[in-house]
Design an enzyme around this catalytic site. Structure first.
Site, PDB file in Angstrom:
ATOM      1  N   GLY A  17       4.903  38.723  53.167  1.00 52.11           N
ATOM      2  CA  GLY A  17       3.930  38.024  54.007  1.00 52.11           C
ATOM      3  C   GLY A  17       3.182  38.979  54.914  1.00 52.11           C
ATOM      4  N   GLY A  40       8.578  31.402  51.227  1.00 48.35           N
ATOM      5  CA  GLY A  40       8.381  31.277  52.671  1.00 48.35           C
ATOM      6  C   GLY A  40       7.893  32.608  53.177  1.00 48.35           C
ATOM      7  CG  HIS A  41       4.935  34.617  51.610  1.00 53.91           C
ATOM      8  ND1 HIS A  41       3.920  34.714  50.706  1.00 53.91           N
ATOM      9  CD2 HIS A  41       6.075  34.858  50.925  1.00 53.91           C
ATOM     10  CE1 HIS A  41       4.440  35.005  49.511  1.00 53.91           C
ATOM     11  NE2 HIS A  41       5.733  35.081  49.619  1.00 53.91           N
ATOM     12  CB  THR A  42       7.759  35.260  58.053  1.00 51.15           C
ATOM     13  OG1 THR A  42       8.714  34.388  57.464  1.00 51.15           O
ATOM     14  CG2 THR A  42       7.789  35.117  59.558  1.00 51.15           C
ATOM     15  NE  ARG A 143       5.169  21.167  24.544  1.00 50.95           N
ATOM     16  CZ  ARG A 143       5.583  21.288  23.288  1.00 50.95           C
ATOM     17  NH1 ARG A 143       4.703  21.506  22.336  1.00 50.95           N
ATOM     18  NH2 ARG A 143       6.853  21.193  22.987  1.00 50.95           N
ATOM     19  CD  GLN A 223       9.517  32.330  44.339  1.00 56.10           C
ATOM     20  OE1 GLN A 223       8.677  32.381  43.457  1.00 56.10           O
ATOM     21  NE2 GLN A 223       9.394  31.558  45.386  1.00 56.10           N
ATOM     22  N   GLY A 302      16.664  28.102  55.699  1.00 61.27           N
ATOM     23  CA  GLY A 302      17.489  28.468  56.854  1.00 61.27           C
ATOM     24  C   GLY A 302      18.847  29.027  56.464  1.00 61.27           C
ATOM     25  CE  LYS A 331      13.126  41.682  57.864  1.00 59.82           C
ATOM     26  NZ  LYS A 331      14.041  40.584  57.671  1.00 59.82           N
ATOM     27  CB  VAL A 414       8.707  50.584  62.105  1.00 57.72           C
ATOM     28  CG1 VAL A 414       8.896  51.698  61.094  1.00 57.72           C
ATOM     29  CG2 VAL A 414       7.303  50.636  62.710  1.00 57.72           C
TER      30      VAL A 414
HETATM   31  P1  IMP Z   1      14.380  27.714  43.122  1.00 62.51           P
HETATM   32  O1  IMP Z   1      13.226  28.648  43.011  1.00 62.51           O
HETATM   33  O2  IMP Z   1      14.313  26.797  44.284  1.00 62.51           O
HETATM   34  O3  IMP Z   1      14.645  26.999  41.823  1.00 62.51           O
HETATM   35  O4  IMP Z   1      15.702  28.614  43.378  1.00 62.51           O
HETATM   36  C1  IMP Z   1      16.211  29.515  42.392  1.00 62.51           C
HETATM   37  C2  IMP Z   1      16.762  30.781  43.054  1.00 62.51           C
HETATM   38  O5  IMP Z   1      15.683  31.543  43.580  1.00 62.51           O
HETATM   39  C3  IMP Z   1      17.715  30.515  44.209  1.00 62.51           C
HETATM   40  O6  IMP Z   1      18.666  31.571  44.240  1.00 62.51           O
HETATM   41  C4  IMP Z   1      16.823  30.631  45.426  1.00 62.51           C
HETATM   42  O7  IMP Z   1      17.540  30.973  46.589  1.00 62.51           O
HETATM   43  C5  IMP Z   1      15.897  31.757  44.980  1.00 62.51           C
HETATM   44  N1  IMP Z   1      14.591  31.727  45.631  1.00 62.51           N
HETATM   45  C6  IMP Z   1      13.557  30.902  45.369  1.00 62.51           C
HETATM   46  N2  IMP Z   1      12.506  31.180  46.146  1.00 62.51           N
HETATM   47  C7  IMP Z   1      12.859  32.215  46.900  1.00 62.51           C
HETATM   48  C8  IMP Z   1      12.178  32.996  47.897  1.00 62.51           C
HETATM   49  O8  IMP Z   1      10.996  32.789  48.211  1.00 62.51           O
HETATM   50  N3  IMP Z   1      12.901  33.993  48.461  1.00 62.51           N
HETATM   51  C9  IMP Z   1      14.166  34.276  48.096  1.00 62.51           C
HETATM   52  N4  IMP Z   1      14.838  33.591  47.181  1.00 62.51           N
HETATM   53  C10 IMP Z   1      14.195  32.569  46.584  1.00 62.51           C
END
Ligand code: IMP
Length: 439
Positions: A17, A40-42, A143, A223, A302, A331, A414
């Site tokens: 993010g 979740g991009h912070t 599909r 991801q 969380g 980090k 940093v």
């Molecule tokens: P899903 O994408 O919700 O189906 O989760 C599948 C796996 O990917 C699980 O281990 C989640 O914790 C991981 N995962 C999905 N999205 C993220 C992300 O944005 N960050 C870190 N792990 C993620």
């Protein structure tokens, strides 16, 4: 630079993010190519934190057009909530965010199906985010999915929810659960579909026009590489193509238009959810320290993140798989005060050493990491803005990360704020600090 892909090199949560936000200042358009609200991009600006789930991080830059490509799965309920929250924060964005009509829709039924499937897996659960990602992509592959281009057709939305509910009720009966209310879910789906339908437009055409005009385009991965459906630690993966190759299929951009692929790499490794993690510091004070100093709690769920040492084998796999042309390390400041630091340089499998990443989760679960020890540092890094301002041990650590991953480091984060960044476009300068192998 015209078209650049940004990809996470580990199990997600690398700090993309912040990097995307920094690059977005120069981009005229930014597009997400995979995943959905599981991301979740912070982004932290002037101490204020914004967490984005669907919306590309470029939204915080007024002139940046933000697209959700065809490879994304979008949940209209959560998407509209996110837009309203941004607007409440004074970020005027409704006209700058568009969704591909080919993107698949996550319905309230997909969220329920995600939870029911995880309950069924029991001890084998993946540890999904519960956002309905797998069921929505599953429908796409079968599909049987609903695409964003169909949100303007209420009869299609309703028929799909009702069809899913028959399956859900059968699963709920089997599990002895109270049956979910079909009409309430139909209403929820229809209401959000109406709200989102006006934000759908052919993002492939928009991207093509911008690329042809030579504008700066950023394709944003969600991801991380090791969560990729094909190349990650299957089945403990997400359901989309998170590697750089996924940017082309997920946005409708030809590979020949891509000029650069940047990786985002955390200075240590984290994982949230289940699955093998060779360098994990399980029930270990250093692991706890990384979690608290790095605020390693999922921005979507969380959940506490599992923390471990930097993994050079996985890093090299990522560099090669994604064709990285540069990387940003995030980090680094979190490692301050840990001495010695350890870096995994190889895996031992059945008495033999390898630097190749195993092709099954079972094999990865059976490796023993081979570590190298590195001197730590005690100085705070947060004021550093050039590589010369970093302590020697920190520079040497970065150099080793470059060597093991096989990719130059062009910037180092940093601290969480936009300003807390060390730029090193020429790579990290050489510095001699000893290290030892511990086997
Ligand atoms: P899903 O994408 O919700 O189906 O989760 C599948 C796996 O990917 C699980 O281990 C989640 O914790 C991981 N995962 C999905 N999205 C993220 C992300 O944005 N960050 C870190 N792990 C993620």
């Amino acid at each position: 630079m015209a078209v650049r892909i940004l990809v996470g090199t580990q199990w997600g949560d690398e700090g993309k993010g912040k990097v995307i936000d920094a690059l977005a200042g120069r981009a005229s358009v930014m597009a997400r190519y995979g995943g959905g609200p599981n991301a979740g991009h912070t982004v932290v600006i002037g101490g204020k934190k914004t967490i984005l789930h669907h919306v590309p991080s470029g939204v915080l830059h007024e002139r940046c057009l933000c697209l959700l490509g065809n490879g994304v799965v979008v949940d209209p309920v959560l998407f509209m909530e996110e837009i309203r929250a941004l607007e409440a924060d004074g970020i005027d964005c409704r006209d700058r965010i568009l969704v591909s009509p080919r993107a698949h829709v996550i319905l309230p039924t997909h969220r329920l199906l995600d939870r029911l499937a995880e309950d069924r897996r029991g001890a084998e659960a993946i540890g999904t985010t519960g956002k309905g990602i797998g069921p929505a992509y599953g429908d796409k592959v079968l599909r049987e999915g609903l695409r964003a281009g169909e949100l303007a057709l209420p009869e299609r939305v309703e028929a799909k929810v009702r069809a899913d509910m028959r399956r859900i009720h059968a699963m709920q009966e089997e599990a002895g659960e109270e049956l979910a209310d079909t009409d309430a879910l139909v209403e929820e789906a229809l209401e959000s579909a109406r709200a989102m339908a006006g934000m759908v437009e052919d993002t492939g055409v928009l991207l093509r026009e911008r690329i042809e005009a030579g504008e700066e385009v950023l394709l944003e991965g969600a991801q991380g590489t090791l969560l990729d459906l094909d190349h990650g630690t299957y089945p403990f993966v997400t359901s989309s193509s998170s590697v750089s190759g996924g940017a082309c299929t997920g946005c409708g951009v030809p590979p020949t238009s891509v000029d650069a692929v940047w990786g985002v790499t955390k200075a240590y490794v984290t994982r949230v959810g289940n699955g093998p993690f060779p360098t994990e510091l399980m029930e270990d004070p250093t692991g706890d320290l990384l979690r608290s100093a790095g605020a390693e709690f999922g921005s979507t769920t969380g959940r506490p993140r599992r923390c471990g040492w930097f993994d050079g084998v996985a890093a090299r796999y990522s560099t090669r798989l994604n064709g990285l042309t540069a990387q940003v390390v995030t980090k680094l400041d979190v490692l301050t005060g840990i001495d010695p630091l350890r870096i995994c340089v190889a895996y031992r499998i059945d008495g033999r050493e390898t630097t190749e990443f195993p092709d099954t989760a079972v094999a990865l679960g059976g490796v023993t990491p081979v570590y190298e020890e590195h001197p730590g540092w005690t100085e705070s890094l947060r004021g550093a803005r050039s590589p010369e301002e970093l302590p020697d041990a920190a520079r040497s650590y970065l150099r080793r990360l470059e060597e093991l991953s096989g990719c130059a480091v062009v910037a180092v984060s940093v601290g969480p704020d936009r300003e807390e960044t060390v730029e090193c476009p020429e790579g990290v300068p050489e510095v001699a600090v000893g290290r030892s192998l511990s086997r």
